[in-house]
Design an enzyme around this catalytic site. Structure first.
Site, PDB file in Angstrom:
ATOM      1  N   CYS A 151      -9.509  14.854   1.147  1.00 16.81           N
ATOM      2  CA  CYS A 151     -10.962  14.629   1.125  1.00 16.81           C
ATOM      3  C   CYS A 151     -11.430  13.484   2.006  1.00 16.81           C
ATOM      4  CB  CYS A 151     -11.431  14.405  -0.312  1.00 16.81           C
ATOM      5  SG  CYS A 151     -10.991  12.789  -0.958  1.00 16.81           S
ATOM      6  N   CYS A 178      -7.704  13.592  -6.016  1.00 18.55           N
ATOM      7  CA  CYS A 178      -6.932  14.693  -5.439  1.00 18.55           C
ATOM      8  C   CYS A 178      -5.492  14.681  -5.959  1.00 18.55           C
ATOM      9  CB  CYS A 178      -6.959  14.608  -3.912  1.00 18.55           C
ATOM     10  SG  CYS A 178      -8.611  14.908  -3.226  1.00 18.55           S
ATOM     11  N   GLY A 225       0.840  -1.188   0.000  1.00 18.38           N
ATOM     12  CA  GLY A 225       0.000   0.000   0.000  1.00 18.38           C
ATOM     13  C   GLY A 225       0.874   1.235   0.000  1.00 18.38           C
ATOM     14  N   GLN A 233      10.234  -2.868  -1.179  1.00 20.74           N
ATOM     15  CA  GLN A 233      10.353  -2.203  -2.493  1.00 20.74           C
ATOM     16  C   GLN A 233      11.774  -1.748  -2.783  1.00 20.74           C
ATOM     17  OE1 GLN A 233       8.831  -0.801   0.130  1.00 20.74           O
ATOM     18  NE2 GLN A 233       9.752   1.206   0.430  1.00 20.74           N
ATOM     19  N   GLU A 242       9.823  -2.880   4.013  1.00 17.43           N
ATOM     20  CA  GLU A 242      10.317  -1.940   2.991  1.00 17.43           C
ATOM     21  C   GLU A 242      10.916  -2.693   1.811  1.00 17.43           C
ATOM     22  OE1 GLU A 242       9.553   1.101   3.160  1.00 17.43           O
ATOM     23  OE2 GLU A 242       9.258   1.554   5.284  1.00 17.43           O
TER      24      GLU A 242
HETATM   25 ZN    ZN Z   1      -8.922  12.910  -2.049  1.00 18.17          ZN
END
Ligand code: ZN
Length: 217
Positions: free
Chosen positions: A154, A186, A22, A97, A95
């Site tokens: 948001c 966003c 994520g 990645q 970690e």
């Molecule tokens: Zn947003």
């Protein structure tokens, strides 16, 4: 304590690969630590490995943002895991990645040998591009958990870690305040706003800058 499990070398356990991926602030490390602690509580031999590049807080411990600490071993390459994890039953990798592509074969080999492997890592870099060995690990995993941060603008589920500073190096380890989790909508708005404020970025790196609107065709 009675150690009955390794007298005969019998292996009842089945190996498996779990990926927790994520964006930043999505709780990946917390979820990795939760699973590792549970395994440790069940008297399994656990060990966490992490790339030595990740030295934000400490060299020796995996530290999540809520200061939940579990001991870890820094490694320079994925191959080190095979050397160091010989008698470990549950291998955690944080970690991931930042590790090399060889990690995919290493995880497969561990799982084939009966080891439970739990990998945590960023699914995408700050430009929304799949990051290092994580996409391939998701493909071969027995179970993938995608965790989400919350968009700071948001409140929707975030999908990417937007970089706030003007720097287009892909591996920018750093302080949390340099990134913000944003949802898709966003993030697009932020890119548009950045394109308006800095129309030209210094792009000596090989990757496109975050302001390039044609990034996702
Ligand atoms: Zn947003």
């Amino acid at each position: 304590m009675v150690m009955t499990d390794n007298l005969s070398g019998e292996r009842r356990r089945q190996g498996r690969i779990e990926v927790v991926c994520g964006s930043m602030f999505s709780g990946k490390t917390e979820e990795l630590i939760r699973r590792m602690k549970r395994a440790k509580f069940a008297k399994q031999k656990v060990e966490i490995f992490k790339p030595s590049i990740d030295t934000r807080y400490s060299d020796e411990d995996v530290v999540s943002h809520d200061q939940n600490v579990i001991h870890s071993t820094p490694i320079d390459s994925s191959g080190n895991i095979l050397l160091l994890a010989s008698d470990i039953e549950v291998v955690g990798i944080d970690e991931a990645q930042f590790l090399d592509e060889g990690l995919v074969g290493v995880c497969n080999q561990l799982a084939n040998n009966g080891v439970r492997v739990i990998v945590a890592g960023l699914d995408m870099d700050y430009q929304g591009v799949p990051f290092g060995p994580i996409p391939a690990l998701c493909a071969i995993a027995d179970e993938v958990t995608k965790v989400h941060a919350i968009c700071v603008k948001c409140g929707a589920l975030a999908y990417v870690s937007h970089r706030l500073v003007a720097n287009n190096r892909r591996v920018l380890l750093g302080e949390q305040q340099e990134y913000e989790p944003l949802c898709r909508e966003c993030y697009q708005k932020a890119l548009e706003a950045e394109g308006a404020t800095h129309p030209e970025d210094d792009t000596e790196e090989d990757r496109q800058t975050a302001t390039a609107p044609s990034h996702n065709h």
